[in-house]
Design an enzyme around this catalytic site. Structure first.
Site, PDB file in Angstrom:
ATOM      1  N   ARG A   1       0.776  -1.242   0.000  1.00  0.00           N
ATOM      2  CA  ARG A   1       0.000   0.000   0.000  1.00  0.00           C
ATOM      3  C   ARG A   1       0.806   1.290   0.000  1.00  0.00           C
ATOM      4  O   ARG A   1       0.234   2.376  -0.089  1.00  0.00           O
ATOM      5  CB  ARG A   1      -0.996   0.075   1.164  1.00  0.00           C
ATOM      6  CG  ARG A   1      -2.085  -0.915   1.108  1.00  0.00           C
ATOM      7  CD  ARG A   1      -3.259  -0.565   1.966  1.00  0.00           C
ATOM      8  NE  ARG A   1      -2.960  -0.479   3.377  1.00  0.00           N
ATOM      9  CZ  ARG A   1      -3.874  -0.276   4.309  1.00  0.00           C
ATOM     10  NH1 ARG A   1      -5.142  -0.136   3.965  1.00  0.00           N
ATOM     11  NH2 ARG A   1      -3.548  -0.200   5.569  1.00  0.00           N
ATOM     12  N   ASP A   2       2.142   1.224   0.101  1.00  0.00           N
ATOM     13  CA  ASP A   2       2.907   2.468   0.093  1.00  0.00           C
ATOM     14  C   ASP A   2       4.248   2.278  -0.624  1.00  0.00           C
ATOM     15  O   ASP A   2       5.285   2.731  -0.158  1.00  0.00           O
ATOM     16  CB  ASP A   2       3.129   2.984   1.515  1.00  0.00           C
ATOM     17  CG  ASP A   2       3.515   4.465   1.549  1.00  0.00           C
ATOM     18  OD1 ASP A   2       3.185   5.193   0.584  1.00  0.00           O
ATOM     19  OD2 ASP A   2       4.128   4.894   2.538  1.00  0.00           O
ATOM     20  N   LEU A   3       4.182   1.607  -1.783  1.00  0.00           N
ATOM     21  CA  LEU A   3       5.404   1.466  -2.591  1.00  0.00           C
ATOM     22  C   LEU A   3       5.742   2.827  -3.174  1.00  0.00           C
ATOM     23  O   LEU A   3       4.919   3.453  -3.835  1.00  0.00           O
ATOM     24  CB  LEU A   3       5.185   0.468  -3.723  1.00  0.00           C
ATOM     25  CG  LEU A   3       5.165  -0.991  -3.321  1.00  0.00           C
ATOM     26  CD1 LEU A   3       4.847  -1.853  -4.537  1.00  0.00           C
ATOM     27  CD2 LEU A   3       6.475  -1.416  -2.704  1.00  0.00           C
TER      28      LEU A   3
ATOM     29  N   ASN B   1      10.679   3.884   0.066  1.00  0.00           N
ATOM     30  CA  ASN B   1      10.511   2.575   0.697  1.00  0.00           C
ATOM     31  C   ASN B   1      11.225   1.458  -0.053  1.00  0.00           C
ATOM     32  O   ASN B   1      10.931   0.281   0.163  1.00  0.00           O
ATOM     33  CB  ASN B   1       9.025   2.248   0.852  1.00  0.00           C
ATOM     34  CG  ASN B   1       8.370   3.139   1.894  1.00  0.00           C
ATOM     35  OD1 ASN B   1       9.041   3.702   2.748  1.00  0.00           O
ATOM     36  ND2 ASN B   1       7.071   3.272   1.809  1.00  0.00           N
TER      37      ASN B   1
END
Length: 176
Positions: free
Chosen positions: A83-85, A89
């Site tokens: 959900r937060d590529l 990250n």
């Protein structure tokens, strides 16, 4: 929140993949209240730092893309949607002067808002909550609809485009 944080980190650690950061331990202290995830130490810059100074050539982007796709396949197989590529990250462990084909040349990290699909009770999840970084969010994610592995695949496409062009696929200030 703490139970959800640890549960999703535990599920992410089940992936056991060369391109996913190894989660070694979980720590919770009561006095003062602190929680932490202990991960492997990885040498290398984030992709965002790399992209500040240069674009990747197509071969390098393809090699990182293949490794990222393999990592996502492993995460999705254990029911985790990141959900937060985004470039912040992803750590680059390979030599930026070569083709980045050595595995691992990229490591996925930061599972702070990962979603463990079908593993958490309804009390631990919040429907309709907007979590992620807008420039990398899939349409279903940005509108608060349920996420799926396709959500991460969308972000991966944005990342690949940005690696090669140095720009975001979509830009603007409002959604229509």
């Amino acid at each position: 929140y703490v139970a959800r944080f640890f549960q999703e980190a535990r599920v992410a650690s089940e992936a056991r993949h060369a391109n996913v950061v190894d989660i070694v331990d979980y720590v919770a202290c009561d006095q003062p209240r602190r929680v932490a995830i202990v991960m492997e130490h990885i040498e290398g810059p984030t992709l965002s730092k790399v992209l500040r100074g240069r674009r990747l050539d197509v071969v390098q982007a393809c090699h990182l893309g293949l490794q990222l796709a393999s990592a996502l396949e492993a995460l999705h197989a254990v029911g985790v949607v990141h959900r937060d590529l985004k470039p912040d990250n992803l750590l680059i462990t390979g030599d930026l002067d070569d083709d980045l084909s050595t595995v691992p040349s990229v490591k996925v990290l930061d599972f702070g808002i990962a979603k463990a699909i079908d593993r958490l009770s309804a009390a631990q999840t919040m429907e309709g909550m907007l979590l992620g970084t807008p420039a990398y969010m899939a349409p279903e994610q940005i509108t608060g609809l349920p996420v799926s592995p396709a959500t991460d695949v969308y972000a991966m496409g944005e990342l690949l485009y940005e690696m090669v062009t140095g720009e975001h696929l979509f830009s603007g200030t409002k959604m229509e």
